[in-house]
Scaffold this active site. Sequence first.
Site, PDB file in Angstrom:
ATOM      1  N   PHE A   1       3.097   2.341   6.059  1.00 43.65           N
ATOM      2  CA  PHE A   1       4.343   2.814   5.464  1.00 43.65           C
ATOM      3  C   PHE A   1       4.459   4.314   5.714  1.00 43.65           C
ATOM      4  CE2 PHE A   1       7.317   3.944   2.034  1.00 43.65           C
ATOM      5  CZ  PHE A   1       8.319   3.035   2.336  1.00 43.65           C
TER       6      PHE A   1
ATOM      7  N   ASP B   1      -4.004   0.915   0.895  1.00 52.39           N
ATOM      8  CA  ASP B   1      -2.748   0.913   0.156  1.00 52.39           C
ATOM      9  C   ASP B   1      -2.415  -0.548  -0.156  1.00 52.39           C
ATOM     10  OD1 ASP B   1      -0.053   0.878  -0.639  1.00 52.39           O
ATOM     11  OD2 ASP B   1       0.457   2.608   0.592  1.00 52.39           O
TER      12      ASP B   1
ATOM     13  N   TYR C   1       6.197  -1.278  -9.010  1.00 53.45           N
ATOM     14  CA  TYR C   1       7.560  -1.825  -9.127  1.00 53.45           C
ATOM     15  C   TYR C   1       7.852  -2.999  -8.202  1.00 53.45           C
ATOM     16  CZ  TYR C   1       8.165   1.560  -5.280  1.00 53.45           C
ATOM     17  OH  TYR C   1       8.018   2.285  -4.122  1.00 53.45           O
ATOM     18  N   LYS C   2       6.906  -3.381  -7.361  1.00 53.44           N
ATOM     19  CA  LYS C   2       7.131  -4.536  -6.480  1.00 53.44           C
ATOM     20  C   LYS C   2       6.667  -5.810  -7.178  1.00 53.44           C
ATOM     21  CE  LYS C   2       7.037  -2.042  -2.067  1.00 53.44           C
ATOM     22  NZ  LYS C   2       6.913  -0.634  -2.502  1.00 53.44           N
TER      23      LYS C   2
ATOM     24  N   ARG D   1      14.010  -9.102   5.976  1.00 55.30           N
ATOM     25  CA  ARG D   1      12.732  -9.279   5.299  1.00 55.30           C
ATOM     26  C   ARG D   1      12.928 -10.066   4.011  1.00 55.30           C
ATOM     27  NH1 ARG D   1       9.207  -4.263   2.888  1.00 55.30           N
ATOM     28  NH2 ARG D   1      10.985  -4.228   1.483  1.00 55.30           N
TER      29      ARG D   1
END
Length: 404
Positions: free
Chosen positions: A120, A191, A216-217, A363
């Site tokens: 990322f 990560d 938050y995912k 996605r």
Amino acid sequence: MSHPLDQNDPLSVKRQAFQVPDGVIYLDGNSLGVLPAHVPARLQQVVAQEWGNSLIRGWNDHGWFDLPAKVGNRIARLIGAEENTVVAADSTSINVFKVLAAALQLRPDRKIILSDNGNFPTDLYMAQGLRDLLDRGHELRVVSPDEVEANITDEIAVMMLTEVDYRTGRRYDMSALTEKAHASGALAFWDLAHSAGAFPVDLAGAKADFAVGCGYKYLNGGPGAPAFLYVAPKHQDQITPPLTGWMGHDAPFAFDLDYRPGTGIDRMRVGTPPILALSALDAALDVFDDVSMNDIRTKSLSLCELFLSEVEARCQNLKLASPRDPNVRGSQISFRFREGYALMQALIAKGVIGDFRAPDIVRFGFTPLYLSHADVMRAVDIMEEILRDRLWDSEEYKTRQKVT
């Protein structure tokens, strides 16, 4: 309509624990999780009663000061970490900076940070900024994912990888690469942004040195929820935090003028914790209390395989961007389509919410706690219609917004 695979689903009762809007099939939990139904009441209690009535007394009366450690230990259970090795704090980007700086101090004679071009971007940006700030000759070596293993040499100080590629869902073998890094004398830093809460993770078993992730995912902590970081026990009292804030001090309320690092994971705290956001994340984690991560993974694989087979059978304009082998994939499926942004906007307009990643990836994330196989079939029905009738080919769907 029901689906046969939903009939004996042990997680089906969990859907009622979330506020999934009517008419929405939500396939974007890998970007922002759905609101757990009990979180608003928890926030109302924290705001109206704890903050409203207790005021400053809330730090002691309601355990606010200990929330980063409490939430960290709840996340630790989901990622295979030992007790008191995880703290919930700051953002993923800030935690990358903190952890990477601390790790480099443990390898002062080595100058290379190894990462990959599927990482990322914020992880790479933070590494670049730290490299430039240190100005000690460090190098950020970025290779393709299939070149990572060959580049783990005795030059490497830290191997910094995201376990699951945010675009394609490709999943690294954490245990094997960590072992290879250690064999060369390097540290392994992972990560877990697209791992935590999505499938079983075993940081302790893999002997990972450091990890970070966001709340938050798949953890459903809400937009901008606090992130977390992990430090293996053997490193905790050896590292020197680069951001020496008062909450990481050995005695924050002694108000000493000189910094003295706290013990264990507490030294990786920096500033005053965001109590409202941490309380929301703490409450959101309740949904995991009575479920097995293995059950979550089993259903995830079933949902993903059904989606993949149906899309390839009925939406042949799309090209698979994810690994076909589910063992090297996280809990998402991605496809390439030349007008991917427009396709996703058309899907969203019809209630199927996924997201788009440049240049051409659509996605779809699969969160087994609130998705069903019937949802998957309905989503593919809608996508088939959009592609067949070229409903995506409209200017309203091609005009890009700030957040894609």
